[in-house]
Design a protein around this motif. Structure first.
Motif, mmCIF file in Angstrom:
data_model
loop_
_atom_site.group_PDB
_atom_site.id
_atom_site.type_symbol
_atom_site.label_atom_id
_atom_site.label_comp_id
_atom_site.label_asym_id
_atom_site.label_seq_id
_atom_site.Cartn_x
_atom_site.Cartn_y
_atom_site.Cartn_z
ATOM 1 N N GLY A 96 -58.232 31.838 -141.158
ATOM 2 C CA GLY A 96 -59.251 31.528 -140.162
ATOM 3 C C GLY A 96 -58.716 30.720 -138.999
ATOM 4 O O GLY A 96 -59.365 29.777 -138.532
ATOM 5 N N LEU A 97 -57.541 31.108 -138.485
ATOM 6 C CA LEU A 97 -56.903 30.386 -137.391
ATOM 7 C C LEU A 97 -56.695 31.311 -136.201
ATOM 8 O O LEU A 97 -56.304 32.470 -136.367
ATOM 9 C CB LEU A 97 -55.539 29.845 -137.817
ATOM 10 N N MET A 98 -56.934 30.796 -134.982
ATOM 11 C CA MET A 98 -56.601 31.522 -133.763
ATOM 12 C C MET A 98 -55.678 30.655 -132.914
ATOM 13 O O MET A 98 -56.066 29.584 -132.454
ATOM 14 C CB MET A 98 -57.833 31.894 -132.951
ATOM 15 N N PHE A 99 -54.431 31.128 -132.735
ATOM 16 C CA PHE A 99 -53.492 30.509 -131.814
ATOM 17 C C PHE A 99 -53.830 31.074 -130.436
ATOM 18 O O PHE A 99 -53.422 32.180 -130.083
ATOM 19 C CB PHE A 99 -52.059 30.835 -132.224
ATOM 20 N N ALA A 100 -54.580 30.288 -129.651
ATOM 21 C CA ALA A 100 -55.310 30.850 -128.518
ATOM 22 C C ALA A 100 -54.568 30.778 -127.195
ATOM 23 O O ALA A 100 -55.076 31.304 -126.195
ATOM 24 C CB ALA A 100 -56.665 30.146 -128.388
ATOM 25 N N GLY A 101 -53.383 30.145 -127.148
ATOM 26 C CA GLY A 101 -52.712 30.033 -125.859
ATOM 27 C C GLY A 101 -53.628 29.385 -124.839
ATOM 28 O O GLY A 101 -54.289 28.381 -125.107
ATOM 29 N N ASP A 102 -53.700 29.980 -123.649
ATOM 30 C CA ASP A 102 -54.580 29.475 -122.593
ATOM 31 C C ASP A 102 -55.879 30.262 -122.502
ATOM 32 O O ASP A 102 -56.665 30.052 -121.565
ATOM 33 C CB ASP A 102 -53.866 29.536 -121.235
ATOM 34 N N HIS A 103 -56.124 31.163 -123.430
ATOM 35 C CA HIS A 103 -57.335 31.978 -123.343
ATOM 36 C C HIS A 103 -58.590 31.140 -123.560
ATOM 37 O O HIS A 103 -59.571 31.249 -122.807
ATOM 38 C CB HIS A 103 -57.271 33.118 -124.351
ATOM 39 N N VAL A 104 -58.582 30.311 -124.580
ATOM 40 C CA VAL A 104 -59.717 29.428 -124.874
ATOM 41 C C VAL A 104 -59.156 28.012 -124.991
ATOM 42 O O VAL A 104 -58.336 27.748 -125.867
ATOM 43 C CB VAL A 104 -60.429 29.829 -126.176
ATOM 44 N N HIS A 147 -65.930 30.110 -131.432
ATOM 45 C CA HIS A 147 -67.203 30.604 -130.908
ATOM 46 C C HIS A 147 -67.900 29.567 -130.040
ATOM 47 O O HIS A 147 -68.438 29.899 -128.968
ATOM 48 C CB HIS A 147 -68.126 31.008 -132.058
ATOM 49 N N ARG A 148 -67.918 28.324 -130.504
ATOM 50 C CA ARG A 148 -68.633 27.287 -129.751
ATOM 51 C C ARG A 148 -68.056 27.151 -128.350
ATOM 52 O O ARG A 148 -68.779 27.074 -127.358
ATOM 53 C CB ARG A 148 -68.559 25.957 -130.494
ATOM 54 N N ARG A 149 -66.736 27.121 -128.261
ATOM 55 C CA ARG A 149 -66.123 26.955 -126.943
ATOM 56 C C ARG A 149 -66.261 28.209 -126.092
ATOM 57 O O ARG A 149 -66.466 28.116 -124.873
ATOM 58 C CB ARG A 149 -64.652 26.580 -127.114
ATOM 59 N N VAL A 150 -66.180 29.382 -126.690
ATOM 60 C CA VAL A 150 -66.372 30.614 -125.927
ATOM 61 C C VAL A 150 -67.771 30.652 -125.323
ATOM 62 O O VAL A 150 -67.956 31.020 -124.151
ATOM 63 C CB VAL A 150 -66.123 31.854 -126.812
ATOM 64 N N ASP A 151 -68.768 30.248 -126.092
ATOM 65 C CA ASP A 151 -70.133 30.214 -125.558
ATOM 66 C C ASP A 151 -70.215 29.284 -124.355
ATOM 67 O O ASP A 151 -70.883 29.601 -123.347
ATOM 68 C CB ASP A 151 -71.114 29.766 -126.632
ATOM 69 N N GLU A 152 -69.548 28.135 -124.431
ATOM 70 C CA GLU A 152 -69.548 27.198 -123.300
ATOM 71 C C GLU A 152 -68.851 27.805 -122.084
ATOM 72 O O GLU A 152 -69.325 27.641 -120.940
ATOM 73 C CB GLU A 152 -68.856 25.896 -123.701
ATOM 74 N N LEU A 153 -67.757 28.504 -122.307
ATOM 75 C CA LEU A 153 -67.039 29.126 -121.194
ATOM 76 C C LEU A 153 -67.852 30.239 -120.551
ATOM 77 O O LEU A 153 -67.883 30.374 -119.318
ATOM 78 C CB LEU A 153 -65.691 29.651 -121.680
ATOM 79 N N HIS A 181 -70.489 28.630 -118.490
ATOM 80 C CA HIS A 181 -69.904 28.080 -117.256
ATOM 81 C C HIS A 181 -69.739 29.168 -116.209
ATOM 82 O O HIS A 181 -70.107 28.987 -115.029
ATOM 83 C CB HIS A 181 -68.543 27.441 -117.560
ATOM 84 N N HIS A 182 -69.179 30.315 -116.597
ATOM 85 C CA HIS A 182 -68.942 31.364 -115.612
ATOM 86 C C HIS A 182 -70.245 31.992 -115.135
ATOM 87 O O HIS A 182 -70.338 32.394 -113.959
ATOM 88 C CB HIS A 182 -67.974 32.400 -116.165
ATOM 89 N N ASP A 183 -71.244 32.065 -115.979
ATOM 90 C CA ASP A 183 -72.559 32.542 -115.521
ATOM 91 C C ASP A 183 -73.102 31.624 -114.432
ATOM 92 O O ASP A 183 -73.619 32.094 -113.398
ATOM 93 C CB ASP A 183 -73.543 32.608 -116.689
ATOM 94 N N ARG A 184 -72.993 30.319 -114.649
ATOM 95 C CA ARG A 184 -73.473 29.366 -113.638
ATOM 96 C C ARG A 184 -72.644 29.472 -112.368
ATOM 97 O O ARG A 184 -73.179 29.415 -111.254
ATOM 98 C CB ARG A 184 -73.406 27.938 -114.187
ATOM 99 N N ARG A 185 -71.331 29.632 -112.542
ATOM 100 C CA ARG A 185 -70.468 29.702 -111.363
ATOM 101 C C ARG A 185 -70.733 30.969 -110.560
ATOM 102 O O ARG A 185 -70.694 30.952 -109.321
ATOM 103 C CB ARG A 185 -69.007 29.643 -111.809
ATOM 104 N N LEU A 186 -70.987 32.062 -111.231
ATOM 105 C CA LEU A 186 -71.336 33.295 -110.524
ATOM 106 C C LEU A 186 -72.626 33.115 -109.731
ATOM 107 O O LEU A 186 -72.723 33.549 -108.573
ATOM 108 C CB LEU A 186 -71.466 34.449 -111.518
#
Length: 339
Positions: free
Chosen positions: A197-205, A254-260, A263-268
């Motif tokens: 259950g690990l994701m090495f996410a780099g700069d994606h998230v 998931h929690r951070r993806v939802d926040e991102l 954020h982009h919805d608001r920025r758009l």
């Protein structure tokens, strides 16, 4: 480091899962200040996810952290690199020359490496061209006045393995798979350990900041569109522990993806609004928006961050145009937008 938000930068090897240690390495003159690499024990050798920036201080810090694990730089068998940015790729290349470790990189980073290897290429060439199309001549002039000479092309050697959908990146003791997540760069990958259950996410998230869009030498036609699709892709997967390249490990991708995504919805929405109020180019729109969580004015940013702000704004404007919310037109080499 008195600020608890900066505790993740403390040097050393920190176990974040059985057989996985997070090792922060320093960055020079960089707002991010450090980059995480992850040492994965695989039998009697090590695999590193990302390599850091090829700097003496980073090399020494990596060697000291590996020493805590009873290992040395020569025990790193391979580097699984998430993307071809300097702070992730160049130390992997440098250490390969000395120790023969293998470097793996996503196949869609080929164009970026070809550009970096071109003897005629200079830093920020692509960004200057994009800024010109954004109508941002003052930012271009400031960047051209401050940019350095040609960087060392040796930093940008090809990897040993170009990762595609058929590439096996699994370890002896740990099944891993590479998942393409274009957006931050065209060939960005995350590495997933489903069993643990690990994701090495780099700069994606990233846990504290929104990854930059468009800061590469060979961006796609619509990097923000690609990035949002990649966020939704990882959101459709089972939730995992987030092992990011910058910032502390957290419990939920998931929690951070939802926040991102929020954020982009608001920025758009904000970007569409400033066009409705009369901004016609990405430069004009960026100047009408505020920046960072502190809502700083565009004029208060340094030239590098003004560049990033304009390119981020252009990426949002292009998504709005693709969605039919705005019209996009080239006028004498400068892209204009209208409601």
């Amino acid at each position: 480091m008195g600020d608890s938000r900066h505790e993740w930068m403390r040097p050393g090897a920190v176990e974040v899962a059985p057989g996985v240690h997070r090792i922060p390495l320093p960055l020079p003159n960089d707002g991010l200040r450090a980059v995480n690499v992850y040492a994965i024990t695989d039998g009697d050798v090590l695999t590193l996810v990302d390599g850091g920036w090829a700097l003496q201080a980073a090399r020494e810090q990596l060697a000291a952290a590996l020493g805590q694990l009873g290992a040395g730089l020569g025990d790193v068998r391979r580097f699984l690199v998430t993307h071809a940015h300097r702070d992730h790729y160049t130390q992997a290349v440098a250490l390969r020359r000395e120790y023969g470790s293998a470097v793996f990189l996503g196949q869609d980073e080929r164009d970026t490496l070809r550009t970096q290897q071109n003897p005629a290429h200079r830093p920020l060439d692509r960004q200057v061209a994009l800024l010109t199309a954004c109508g941002a001549k003052p930012v271009c002039d400031a960047l051209l006045a401050m940019r350095g000479e040609r960087a060392n092309a040796d930093d940008w050697e090809d990897p040993d393995v170009w990762i595609d959908e058929s590439t096996d990146v699994g370890l002896l003791d740990r099944p891993l798979r590479a998942v393409p997540t274009p957006g931050h760069t065209r060939g960005h990958l995350v590495y997933v350990d489903d069993a643990a259950g690990l994701m090495f996410a780099g700069d994606h998230v990233l846990p504290h900041i929104t990854p930059s869009i468009g800061f590469e030498q060979a961006p796609s036609a619509a990097p923000l569109r690609d990035y949002l699709a990649s966020l939704r892709l990882v959101r459709s997967m089972p939730d995992m522990r987030l092992l990011p390249a910058h910032g502390p490990v957290t419990d939920s991708v998931h929690r951070r993806v939802d926040e991102l995504l929020d954020h982009h919805d608001r920025r758009l929405a904000d970007t569409a609004e400033v066009v409705e109020r009369g901004a016609a180019t990405a430069y004009e729109a960026a100047r009408a928006l505020t920046w960072t969580r502190r809502e700083r004015a565009f004029a208060d940013l340094d030239p590098f961050n003004q560049m990033m702000a304009v390119l981020e704004t252009a990426a949002h404007l292009d998504v709005l145009a693709l969605r039919g919310r705005l019209r996009r037109e080239d006028v004498d080499g400068v892209v204009h937008y209208a409601s």
